[in-house]
Design an enzyme around this catalytic site. Sequence first.
Site, PDB file in Angstrom:
ATOM      1  N   GLY A 190      -3.698 -10.426 -18.040  1.00  0.00           N
ATOM      2  CA  GLY A 190      -2.640 -10.026 -18.963  1.00  0.00           C
ATOM      3  C   GLY A 190      -1.276 -10.235 -18.350  1.00  0.00           C
ATOM      4  O   GLY A 190      -1.013  -9.780 -17.234  1.00  0.00           O
ATOM      5  N   GLU A 433     -12.035  -4.472 -16.239  1.00  0.00           N
ATOM      6  CA  GLU A 433     -12.222  -3.729 -14.982  1.00  0.00           C
ATOM      7  C   GLU A 433     -13.688  -3.378 -14.751  1.00  0.00           C
ATOM      8  O   GLU A 433     -14.017  -2.307 -14.231  1.00  0.00           O
ATOM      9  CB  GLU A 433     -11.358  -2.450 -14.944  1.00  0.00           C
ATOM     10  CG  GLU A 433      -9.923  -2.647 -15.298  1.00  0.00           C
ATOM     11  CD  GLU A 433      -9.287  -3.853 -14.608  1.00  0.00           C
ATOM     12  OE1 GLU A 433      -9.723  -4.200 -13.503  1.00  0.00           O
ATOM     13  OE2 GLU A 433      -8.376  -4.452 -15.202  1.00  0.00           O
TER      14      GLU A 433
END
Length: 673
Positions: A190, A433
């Site tokens: 991102g 994650e």
Amino acid sequence: NALCEKRSGHARLMAWELQEERKRSCVNIEELTNVLDGGKFQTRLRRETEEIVYLDPVFRHDDTHYLSPEEAYTRALQKSVRYIERYRELNFLEDPLRKSYFIRAISVVLPTSVHETMFLPNLEGQATEEQKKKWLVPARRYEIIGVYAQTEMGHGTYIRGLETTATYDPKTEEFVLNSPTLTSFKWWPGGIAYTATHTVVIAKLITQGKNHGIHHFIVPLRSLGDHRPLPGIKVGDVGPKFGFQEVDNGFLQLDGVRIPRENMLMAHAKVDPDGTYSSPPHARLSYATMIYVRTVIVAYAADDLSRAVTIATRYSVVRRQTPSNRNSPETQILDYKTQQYKLLPEIANSYALKMAGKFMLELYLSSQGKINGGNLTSLPVLHATSAGLKAFSTDMVVSGIETCRLACGGMGYSLASGLPNLYVRALPSQTYEGDNTVLYLQTARFLQKLYSQQQPQAKLSQDVIYLAADYEQHETWPTQCSDQLLDPQAHVDAYRHRALRLVSRANRMMEDVLRKGGDQSSAWNSASVAWVRAARAHCHLSVLRMFLAALQSASTTVSNQRILKELYNLFALYGIAENAQEFQLDGYVSSHQVDMVQAQVYSLLSVIRKEAVALVDAFDHRDELLCSVAGRYDGDVYNHLYQWALKSPRNKSDVHPAYHKHLKKLINPHAKL
């Protein structure tokens, strides 16, 4: 009405249904909010911070549904810059709690979000003191903007399979970074497409002809003068996504990019000028940053679910459907037991996750000092807990938001409800994650190791004491009446037995494969589905115990204590009812006891229904944060739904331009075009 006026900024009439709900409530909402926030100080600070955000025109929550991806990114970048300005003005570096409240109030994932969630923690945990002066100081001031590039097009969770290389050249004392294949392109970071100036790249370190595995490298991406990509750097956007159009998730190709030797983060491993490699004293120290990120995810997981259940509960009080008889008004849909069974457990789940999030954060902070000092005894527990709870909490949140959306019928399908946006916002958390299945399996490996060791209770923590060799077990659940069903120890016993049986079953499946000549890898794979279930059961037990501990330590009124106890009971018993098969393994819980549990759940729904509005009000989500017609504090749903619809660009004309291009010739073929 005064409270309503304060929240909305102007006087307005509250829907009488919500007014009645609040009038008859016995809950002290303000004190319950303090419990959820962690104290009066935290509540006051959060509200003060939210006020700063909501009074700033840049952060206003305008209708973004009609923005193109480019417009959404531009708007979000404007908010990023404004956030950084306020970050400096309010000295967030010295006030992390206020900073967290500020970010949550913005309620938009900013293009610069990864800078704080991944880039800074990596510098703090992986850089030397000298490197921190060079990189961390300007990064904290936002003089550079960083991201984190680990995932590749062809590799995700299995980081040892990453293909990006960083080959050391002792002649120039530089690392040469390359993306040798298409599948080695960094994919998804991102902020990397347009925003970031630097990135932490995870790459295989090769020096003196030997591959030393993955390490962290600081790589400049763009010129600080004109923001153009530097030589050898190719970045771009990955294209339209399921959501998060305001964030420039991108790709990175590295083609012979040279960086100084000092750009390898060397807090643990080192490469000398001549290329000599020194391994880290503790290989597991590289986990620390990821554990921190997962801890943060768990700590704030409940936010989106609590917003969704606030919207759905308020709407279910205002919305009516079908009278009970000809002479009565239509029934509030929250009075239907089916609606209560959908929504009230989600209120309980929200409270449970709020408490678990605080516990996880405290566990991390209490362990951090020891880990930084080289004492890694707490690292396995911290790693297993953060991995498992990240998976469990995000699964619960995504599932719960969808339950809330479906419970609102057609309203839930409309973007006006705010629920689709919450779903899209939460959905990626199940994969970023760490994919949740993989994280459950990481927790499972920890459980399998402890179970195999057969240690005594004295050597195990309360979280895993049920895996001890001398743990006292009952053949059946000693619960015979409804009063006993509300005993917290009975809940803990049942959840421990469930987890133990699932761990035992998974381990037995592995042993069967090994006895037949299979290797360890095939044995683990054969039992992996069972291990995921075991890990999920362990995490469920952990959240139950965290909720119970928070309840027992909460300082609040008697009426608040009572309703919190009912929420805890609902969380515990609903979990048994919905997973009855696992609790009935080996006959520990009987079918009759499951029926008793289900009956008690129905009884709890009736009790909690009376306080449902007060319980969601205690989350203290302002209308500006909810961005929902359906979840408005005043309940004025239909008027604002109509006004929202009128804003659609398609309503600017009574006749759509497409009529003249296409439809006219079909229904009016003789008219002149």
